[in-house]
Design an enzyme around this catalytic site. Structure first.
Site, short mmCIF file in Angstrom:
data_model
loop_
_atom_site.label_atom_id
_atom_site.label_comp_id
_atom_site.label_asym_id
_atom_site.label_seq_id
_atom_site.Cartn_x
_atom_site.Cartn_y
_atom_site.Cartn_z
N HIS A 154 37.15 -38.88 -81.60
CA HIS A 154 37.09 -37.95 -82.72
C HIS A 154 36.43 -36.63 -82.32
CE1 HIS A 154 32.79 -38.57 -83.90
NE2 HIS A 154 32.99 -39.81 -83.49
N ASP A 183 28.50 -38.40 -79.27
CA ASP A 183 29.29 -38.77 -80.46
C ASP A 183 30.01 -37.56 -81.04
OD1 ASP A 183 28.47 -40.20 -83.72
OD2 ASP A 183 30.33 -40.17 -82.56
N GLU A 208 36.11 -38.18 -88.67
CA GLU A 208 35.77 -39.59 -88.45
C GLU A 208 34.45 -39.93 -89.13
OE1 GLU A 208 33.10 -40.85 -86.65
OE2 GLU A 208 33.69 -42.96 -86.56
N GLU A 209 33.52 -38.99 -89.09
CA GLU A 209 32.14 -39.25 -89.54
C GLU A 209 32.00 -39.42 -91.05
OE1 GLU A 209 30.01 -40.00 -87.46
OE2 GLU A 209 30.17 -38.81 -85.64
N ASP A 215 34.83 -43.72 -78.45
CA ASP A 215 33.80 -43.09 -79.27
C ASP A 215 32.44 -43.48 -78.69
OD1 ASP A 215 32.99 -43.09 -82.86
OD2 ASP A 215 32.20 -41.93 -81.16
N HIS A 261 23.99 -38.22 -84.43
CA HIS A 261 23.85 -37.67 -85.78
C HIS A 261 22.55 -36.90 -85.94
CE1 HIS A 261 26.79 -40.95 -87.44
NE2 HIS A 261 27.22 -40.37 -86.34
N1 LIG Z 1 28.83 -45.43 -86.65
C1 LIG Z 1 29.38 -44.87 -85.46
C2 LIG Z 1 28.47 -44.95 -84.28
C3 LIG Z 1 28.33 -46.28 -83.77
C4 LIG Z 1 29.45 -47.01 -83.43
C5 LIG Z 1 29.28 -48.27 -82.88
C6 LIG Z 1 28.02 -48.74 -82.72
I1 LIG Z 1 27.76 -50.57 -81.93
C7 LIG Z 1 26.89 -48.03 -83.08
C8 LIG Z 1 27.06 -46.77 -83.62
C9 LIG Z 1 29.62 -43.41 -85.60
O1 LIG Z 1 28.80 -42.66 -86.04
N2 LIG Z 1 30.80 -43.01 -85.14
O2 LIG Z 1 31.05 -41.67 -85.16
ZN LIG Z 2 29.05 -40.72 -85.42
ZN LIG Z 3 31.67 -41.39 -83.22
#
Ligand SMILES: N[C@H](Cc1ccc(I)cc1)C(=O)NO
Ligand SMILES: [Zn+2]
Ligand SMILES: [Zn+2]
Length: 291
Positions: free
Chosen positions: A97, A117, A151-152, A179, A256
């Site tokens: 993303h 991220d 995505e977020e 990701d 984040h």
């Molecule tokens: N929630 C997901 C991040 C995320 C994805 C998998 C794991 I394990 C821990 C954290 C996110 O912010 N994706 O953008």
């Molecule tokens: Zn994220």
């Molecule tokens: Zn992500």
């Protein structure tokens, strides 16, 4: 099929891939103030990626780059398509993303570098593309690389695209989500997530790692919820896999926040290179199968 029999095509592409190139792209993407789905930075980053991929594809008549317009917000997803030579209706998808966030209050001037991220995932895909082109690789099936918007905020970009593909009966034979690929926070190298993914395809992913990157170690874990865009594809009945950088409990705590920077992942992309090589082997092994 999940038979691994394209070493002659995969090996040269993998050997040409470099962590430094991935790091450059992570740095470029992190330099937007933010890439949030409703801000100027979010739209600018989408347009930047389209231009970057289109520039890389210059001279390749089989490669096209488009943007997918979403309703309700400005950020567009970016879709690069390498049309297959003799089995183009069967499609492989690599995804990541392009949006970033520092939480629901993210606004025009919020600083959200989103290096891990998910600039790391976009950068990994970009290095796959660069090496495929450098090696003159042309797939028999179609390969699509997708930078998802939004995505977020609930996997909204990938949900719209996966629904669109289903509605149009696109024959997607496999999806890999990248990701968060650059934060080396756990003992093993690659963690294959087993929820919201396809177990048979996950076994193929493990075999790709042991075949093409035999020094790497593999772990398994679960998110417990739809934690990234692979869940959008699974929801539409497509086979998806998500190789992830750490275990759930040791996941990158900088994400984040303003501290999700390339420097805070060590200022190098050696971890991402493992995922980029896995994605390349996935796309080429599946992409080289005829009808
Ligand atoms: N929630 C997901 C991040 C995320 C994805 C998998 C794991 I394990 C821990 C954290 C996110 O912010 N994706 O953008
Ligand atoms: Zn994220
Ligand atoms: Zn992500």
């Amino acid at each position: 099929s999940y038979v691994i029999d394209n070493q002659a095509l995969v090996t040269p592409v993998l050997s040409q891939m470099q962590a430094s190139n991935i790091g450059t792209t992570i740095t470029e993407l992190s330099s937007f103030t933010n890439r949030f789905y409703t801000t100027t930075g979010g739209s600018d980053a989408s347009n930047w990626l389209k231009q970057k991929w289109a520039g890389m594809a210059t001279g390749r008549a089989d490669i096209a780059v488009t943007q997918f317009t979403h309703s309700g917000y400005n950020q567009k997803s970016v879709i690069l398509t390498i049309t297959g030579t003799d089995n183009p209706s069967e499609v492989i998808v690599l995804g990541g993303h392009l949006d970033s966030t520092v939480g629901s209050g993210t606004g025009e001037t919020s600083r959200a570098p989103g290096a891990d991220d998910d600039a790391s995932g976009i950068a990994s895909m970009t290095e796959v593309l660069r090496s495929m082109i450098a090696n003159g690789y042309k797939p028999r099936r179609t390969i699509k690389m997708i930078g998802y918007a939004a995505e977020e905020v609930g996997l909204r970009g990938s949900q719209a695209i996966a629904q669109n593909f289903k509605a149009n009966n696109v024959n997607v034979v496999g999806v890999m989500q990248l990701d968060m690929t650059n934060y080396k926070g756990s003992a093993n190298d690659i963690y294959i997530y087993t929820d919201y993914t396809d177990s048979l395809q996950n076994d193929f992913v493990a075999k790709l790692i042991t075949t093409y990157q035999p020094t790497l170690t593999i772990g398994y874990d679960r998110c417990g919820y739809g934690c990234s865009d692979h869940a959008s594809w699974t929801a539409q009945g497509y086979y998806a896999s998500m190789p992830f950088e750490t275990t759930m409990s040791q996941s990158n705590r900088y994400i984040h926040t303003v501290n999700d920077t390339f420097a805070n992942a060590g200022g190098q992309a050696n971890h991402s290179l493992k995922f980029a090589r896995l994605a390349a082997s996935f796309a080429i092994e599946l992409g080289s199968d005829g009808a």
